[in-house]
Design a protein around this motif. Structure first.
Motif, PDB file in Angstrom:
ATOM      1  N   PHE A 146      27.246 -16.803 -52.512  1.00 15.42           N
ATOM      2  CA  PHE A 146      28.113 -16.069 -51.245  1.00 15.42           C
ATOM      3  C   PHE A 146      29.405 -16.748 -51.426  1.00 15.42           C
ATOM      4  O   PHE A 146      29.327 -17.868 -51.408  1.00 15.42           O
ATOM      5  CB  PHE A 146      27.230 -16.306 -50.030  1.00 15.42           C
ATOM      6  CG  PHE A 146      25.805 -15.884 -50.112  1.00 15.42           C
ATOM      7  CD1 PHE A 146      25.825 -14.366 -49.400  1.00 15.42           C
ATOM      8  CD2 PHE A 146      24.873 -16.461 -50.393  1.00 15.42           C
ATOM      9  CE1 PHE A 146      24.391 -14.002 -49.257  1.00 15.42           C
ATOM     10  CE2 PHE A 146      23.462 -16.019 -50.479  1.00 15.42           C
ATOM     11  CZ  PHE A 146      23.323 -14.970 -49.859  1.00 15.42           C
TER      12      PHE A 146
ATOM     13  N   ILE B 133      18.558 -20.764 -49.551  1.00 16.81           N
ATOM     14  CA  ILE B 133      19.589 -19.847 -49.125  1.00 16.81           C
ATOM     15  C   ILE B 133      20.260 -20.812 -47.893  1.00 16.81           C
ATOM     16  O   ILE B 133      21.584 -20.524 -47.862  1.00 16.81           O
ATOM     17  CB  ILE B 133      19.437 -18.315 -48.542  1.00 16.81           C
ATOM     18  CG1 ILE B 133      18.779 -17.718 -49.572  1.00 16.81           C
ATOM     19  CG2 ILE B 133      20.586 -17.792 -47.794  1.00 16.81           C
ATOM     20  CD1 ILE B 133      19.602 -17.244 -50.659  1.00 16.81           C
ATOM     21  N   PHE B 134      19.562 -21.559 -47.147  1.00 11.54           N
ATOM     22  CA  PHE B 134      20.297 -22.049 -46.028  1.00 11.54           C
ATOM     23  C   PHE B 134      20.566 -23.632 -46.910  1.00 11.54           C
ATOM     24  O   PHE B 134      19.584 -24.532 -46.974  1.00 11.54           O
ATOM     25  CB  PHE B 134      19.382 -22.380 -44.979  1.00 11.54           C
ATOM     26  CG  PHE B 134      19.051 -21.434 -43.965  1.00 11.54           C
ATOM     27  CD1 PHE B 134      20.218 -20.444 -44.095  1.00 11.54           C
ATOM     28  CD2 PHE B 134      18.152 -20.747 -43.374  1.00 11.54           C
ATOM     29  CE1 PHE B 134      20.151 -18.932 -43.308  1.00 11.54           C
ATOM     30  CE2 PHE B 134      17.806 -19.738 -42.652  1.00 11.54           C
ATOM     31  CZ  PHE B 134      18.828 -18.879 -42.409  1.00 11.54           C
ATOM     32  N   GLY B 135      21.815 -24.079 -46.851  1.00  5.84           N
ATOM     33  CA  GLY B 135      22.196 -25.230 -47.450  1.00  5.84           C
ATOM     34  C   GLY B 135      23.367 -26.033 -46.776  1.00  5.84           C
ATOM     35  O   GLY B 135      23.427 -25.530 -45.546  1.00  5.84           O
TER      36      GLY B 135
ATOM     37  N   ASP C 195      32.992 -21.212 -47.647  1.00  4.82           N
ATOM     38  CA  ASP C 195      31.474 -21.050 -47.340  1.00  4.82           C
ATOM     39  C   ASP C 195      31.353 -20.397 -46.242  1.00  4.82           C
ATOM     40  O   ASP C 195      32.169 -19.965 -45.124  1.00  4.82           O
ATOM     41  CB  ASP C 195      31.063 -22.526 -46.889  1.00  4.82           C
ATOM     42  CG  ASP C 195      30.636 -23.330 -47.788  1.00  4.82           C
ATOM     43  OD1 ASP C 195      30.309 -22.841 -49.076  1.00  4.82           O
ATOM     44  OD2 ASP C 195      30.653 -24.569 -47.669  1.00  4.82           O
ATOM     45  N   PHE C 196      30.442 -19.166 -46.557  1.00  9.35           N
ATOM     46  CA  PHE C 196      29.596 -18.564 -44.980  1.00  9.35           C
ATOM     47  C   PHE C 196      28.801 -19.518 -44.342  1.00  9.35           C
ATOM     48  O   PHE C 196      28.082 -20.206 -45.069  1.00  9.35           O
ATOM     49  CB  PHE C 196      28.750 -17.359 -45.843  1.00  9.35           C
ATOM     50  CG  PHE C 196      29.695 -16.053 -45.969  1.00  9.35           C
ATOM     51  CD1 PHE C 196      30.500 -15.479 -45.029  1.00  9.35           C
ATOM     52  CD2 PHE C 196      29.754 -15.986 -47.317  1.00  9.35           C
ATOM     53  CE1 PHE C 196      31.142 -14.282 -45.365  1.00  9.35           C
ATOM     54  CE2 PHE C 196      30.502 -14.743 -47.528  1.00  9.35           C
ATOM     55  CZ  PHE C 196      31.028 -13.962 -46.424  1.00  9.35           C
ATOM     56  N   LEU C 197      28.838 -19.451 -43.067  1.00  5.72           N
ATOM     57  CA  LEU C 197      28.166 -20.613 -42.306  1.00  5.72           C
ATOM     58  C   LEU C 197      27.248 -19.709 -41.505  1.00  5.72           C
ATOM     59  O   LEU C 197      27.358 -18.451 -41.038  1.00  5.72           O
ATOM     60  CB  LEU C 197      29.332 -21.046 -41.294  1.00  5.72           C
ATOM     61  CG  LEU C 197      30.068 -22.148 -41.976  1.00  5.72           C
ATOM     62  CD1 LEU C 197      31.025 -22.851 -40.779  1.00  5.72           C
ATOM     63  CD2 LEU C 197      29.422 -23.270 -42.840  1.00  5.72           C
TER      64      LEU C 197
ATOM     65  N   LEU D  94      25.701 -20.790 -46.737  1.00  7.12           N
ATOM     66  CA  LEU D  94      25.228 -20.055 -47.692  1.00  7.12           C
ATOM     67  C   LEU D  94      25.654 -20.461 -49.256  1.00  7.12           C
ATOM     68  O   LEU D  94      26.807 -20.848 -49.233  1.00  7.12           O
ATOM     69  CB  LEU D  94      25.371 -18.664 -47.550  1.00  7.12           C
ATOM     70  CG  LEU D  94      25.055 -18.055 -46.031  1.00  7.12           C
ATOM     71  CD1 LEU D  94      25.156 -16.631 -45.891  1.00  7.12           C
ATOM     72  CD2 LEU D  94      23.379 -18.316 -45.848  1.00  7.12           C
TER      73      LEU D  94
END
Lengths: 572, 572
Positions: A212, A160-162, A171-173, A186
């Motif tokens: 996400f 999930i942490f990319g 992106d969500f950060l 995400l």
């Protein structure tokens, strides 16, 4: 467990058994000298009968009870439910927990605002329709997993942490505490990870996984959504489509009991745009769009004269649309940037409507022939630039079906859309970008010149469509580093950008990659369609509203300065 | 698919069949006039034989090949592998893709640094041992899901975007673009959501789900980890323990083939601390810790004299530990804040060691009796405050087992730890905090006075332990709003804090909650134990290193100012 049975299982076969049930009070009523309670749990409803010596004044709807008693035959049977032939003669009754008056009644059809339902989602989920939706989803997941495991796929979790990479949606950060000034992103999908699994020789991968995208929300979008993600080695686009076709038919059979025997139709993107005005055609009804320029080339109708490069696009509805219908449809055309929706009505005798009276005999004859008109019909026309006219007509076509009530939720019409354009032109960035993603293999016939003839380049990409919704898509991937380099050049990525963002990924293809292809399915949407739900929130336990807010918890929310300090960030 | 078989399935039964295989070159060798290639895929290895007319000079390890040929019987058979009796007489050979020299050889035992393995994880995952780990994990997940579905549990997804709440570990945060200045928190567990499912009457819930804790990383921790999460209604702590016990035995049987018939031992937290010095005892070996104050009350050994409130804690090892062993063990004691590890060795004749010669006859006799000494033995002693002495001795006990090589990975020793303290005192915050979480039901005997007698209050909480690792835990939940209020008061939460952080949650319990209990299992850790892996990174496809960094993608990374602007944050 203390209960001997659930509230959904006792039948005439259990007569004279002593049982213990636990559940929620659905209804309390007094009938003569007897009290009746309908006791409810996830599994059903059982009628309790309690003699008047017991005082039930305090027991109200949604109280949680435990009862001990004897199963007896009912006098007035309810054959619509499984437990309808029996009732429980209660010997002992215990209140496990009380309930205040609920903000809405726990029943299928309620008139509460959605905001209220979401604020009290835990009560909303007591309703049978919502429980059925969640049960369907659980069952669908299991059908999917069983299918892939049976076919030698491995379920593997991806992070999930990319890393944040361009060439996708926003992106969500997640700010990193241990690495000051740096952020995880995400995943919008596990695309790159699954391609690496193929390089690893894991051969066949699948996962049901949260993804996400920080996009503005719409009716069928949530900031987090769930995908079935899969990838196969030594497989091309055809192999993947075959596999997904089997799966989706199995899901539809398991959930809806509908057996689809025919192979799923394959429609090229171009044909879909032409006939249906979009790339996710609803095939539960016809009304295919025709181009009528040839028919009106000598017309005297002003709207169709001197139209230069514009297209006359039309559909024929085997029904006399009303004035109100036509007003609504004109509104839809307008929302799609086309101002005039012309129409001609034919009652097998006479032509009427905005252009009906102006049609020449030749035009009338040709229209009847072209549309094979046998009943009273309405023909709708727009004149505009080809794509705009098509899209508007596509929207009108869908609206007509809604108006005429043709959207039967128990018909499941599937299609593959193939031969997608490889690129699309981004006005914003003033360059061609990958239409699918930049790892998509060009079609065989585009392989030579995809980077010089971008307008016409086609992709080995495919979407699957169900009843007018895109429910998934995929592609064959580029596995030759040289083709990948040409692709990056074609979308104008500079060497530095490539190295920074995709260097680690491209490097992997130097060590022996099999050819591979894959697909992802949008499970929220599929479940919405399988349960005939109005929107995806109905098949998500705790969804966000259209502002990305959870009405129940009020997330997102403010956090303490200490928390921000630890993450090395502050508010702007 | 083009391949007719995988590289792991052809046997003597396929002799004379024409086949097509695809896979990676494991090895190329020349033997007389013939060339041999071992072709590998996820399923196995098949030997190819190619006559010398074909030039194989260019084919190297890790090339991807497609070969067509005939299955023939091998001359020199390898009975250790399934395909060892046959080989493929190659008629046509195609190179699908080439490979550069890999940074490490693709084999099980490699000496590369873990950083190198993680940087090239896609190659690391080509190794058989890693593929086996991932396959085991996939299989374990399926065993879990089948178990719960069979038992009427529903799989339901809970949100990843939640609300930051205190009373837990540090949250990871996600800034919201649509809601300026606000943040989502990633879930540390779906605890509150699953409790709401019980209030919804969903009865039985499970999910395999990613959870997130922003803690400093250790050998068996990752910022994101995977849990099996479950909750049952109308169930108490005993019911849940029974259900999880069946599941864990099934997992061990399915994966390891070990059938555990006995019920899992239940050990109180107090007993575990006393006998094993921790709450996750490794029961694959004995060496239980004894308190010897009574035995040394009249001793002349200075270390054991005038010790006031301190405890003399000792274990007996049925082996003569060496000087080196004892030095290592002393180091372990020191790491646990105890400076002196005394010892006495007994060779069935004579007592030696740091205190052996000073033991009185009475003490010698009593030690032999207490520890039932029948072989050469070493007794280890520490003297300190009870808990410190116990913890140090617990660590020494584990280290002894490691030194003596007693940690057989094929023995699976399970235990339930029960009767946990309800509270623990936080020196940092100078208050009692919930030991498990503040929704945990007090034990029956603590129900009266848990909020006034916090030191002694026990919880209806339980942990499950496998071979010295806590692999999961759970509790019965508070479902009575009055008890919940007393709990919040006990940990010193003010009304305002409660309302802000848990108001929405407490409100739900006003509408009729069943009693319920649940459990969560740490799947990374369980899979690590099932595969005899050294750490959890070995069972995670793309793990982070101990700084929370993905060596392969270099996540987390810097992001653009535009991205931060859109999220309404800036770097500090």
């Amino acid at each position: 467990m203390k209960r001997t049975h659930t509230c959904g299982e006792l039948t005439i076969k259990n007569i004279n058994q002593k049982v213990i049930l636990q559940g929620w009070v659905k209804k309390v009523r007094k009938l003569g000298a007897m009290n009746f309670i309908d006791l409810r749990d996830r599994y059903g409803v059982t009628q309790l009968v309690i003699d008047e010596s017991k005082n039930l004044e305090n027991i109200k709807s949604e109280y949680v009870l435990e009862v001990e008693g004897m199963v007896i035959e009912r006098k007035s049977k309810n054959l619509e439910i499984k437990t309808g032939e029996i009732e429980i003669k209660v010997e002992k009754l215990t209140v496990i927990n009380k309930s205040e008056l609920t903000p809405f009644e726990i029943k299928d059809n309620i008139e509460s605002q959605e905001d209220t339902r979401l604020t009290y989602r835990y009560l909303d989920l007591r309703r049978e329709v919502m429980q059925k939706n969640l049960l369907t989803r659980s069952k669908m997941n299991q059908t999917i997993r069983n299918y892939f495991l049976k076919n030698n796929f491995i379920e593997i979790e991806t992070p999930i942490f990319g890393k944040s990479t361009p060439e996708g949606a926003r992106d969500f950060l997640v700010p990193s505490r241990l690495n000051e000034g740096k952020f995880y992103a995400l995943p919008q999908s596990p695309q790159l990870y699954k391609q690496l699994f193929m390089i690893s020789g894991l051969d066949r991968y699948f996962q049901i996984v949260k993804c996400f995208r920080d996009e503005d929300l719409r009716i069928d979008r949530q900031p987090e959504f769930t995908q079935l993600d899969m990838e196969m080695s030594f497989a091309n686009d055809q192999d993947v489509m075959k596999s997904i076709e089997q799966l989706i038919k199995k899901i539809i059979f398991d959930i809806k009991g509908i057996k689809i025997k025919k192979p799923i139709r394959k429609i090229t993107w171009k044909e879909s745009m032409d006939k249906y005005g979009n790339d996710k055609p609803d095939l539960r009804f016809g009304f295919e769009i025709e181009t009528l320029n040839y028919l009106f080339k000598d017309t005297e109708i002003p709207l169709f004269s001197n139209i230069e490069n514009k297209s006359i696009r039309a559909i024929c509805i085997n029904s006399m649309l009303t004035k109100k219908d036509l007003e609504e449809l004109t509104e839809v055309a307008k929302q799609n940037s086309v101002n005039i929706l012309a129409f001609a009505k034919y009652d097998l005798n006479d032509w009427t409507g905005s252009i009906g009276s102006k049609l020449s005999d030749f035009e009338k004859k040709e229209l009847i022939k072209l549309f094979k008109i046998k009943n009273e019909s309405t023909i709708l026309f727009v004149v505009d630039e080809y794509f705009r006219a098509s899209q508007a007509m596509g929207a009108v076509r869908n609206k007509v079906a809604k108006i005429l009530n043709l959207l039967d939720q128990d018909i499941m019409e599937l299609a593959w859309i193939i031969d997608f354009p490889l690129f699309e032109f981004s006005e914003e960035e003033n360059r061609f970008v990958a239409a699918h993603h930049p790892f998509t293999m060009p079609a065989d016939k585009s392989l030579e010149d995809f980077d010089t003839n971008k307008e016409n380049a086609l992709a080995k990409a495919y979407d699957i469509v169900l009843n007018g919704f895109e429910i998934g898509g995929g592609s064959q991937r580029i596995t030759d580093p040289k083709i990948q380099q040409r692709m990056f050049d074609a979308i104008g990525l500079k060497k530095e950008e490539i190295d920074t963002n995709f260097g680690w990924f491209l490097n992997a293809y130097k060590y022996g990659a099999p050819y591979h292809a894959g697909c992802a399915l949008g499970l929220d949407r599929i479940c919405m369609l399988l349960t005939s739900s109005e929107n995806i929130r109905e098949v998500i336990a705790f969804p966000k509203n259209s502002s990305g807010i959870d009405n129940m918890t009020n997330a997102p929310d403010k956090v303490s300065t200490l928390q921000l300090d630890q993450l090395h960030i502050k508010l702007k």
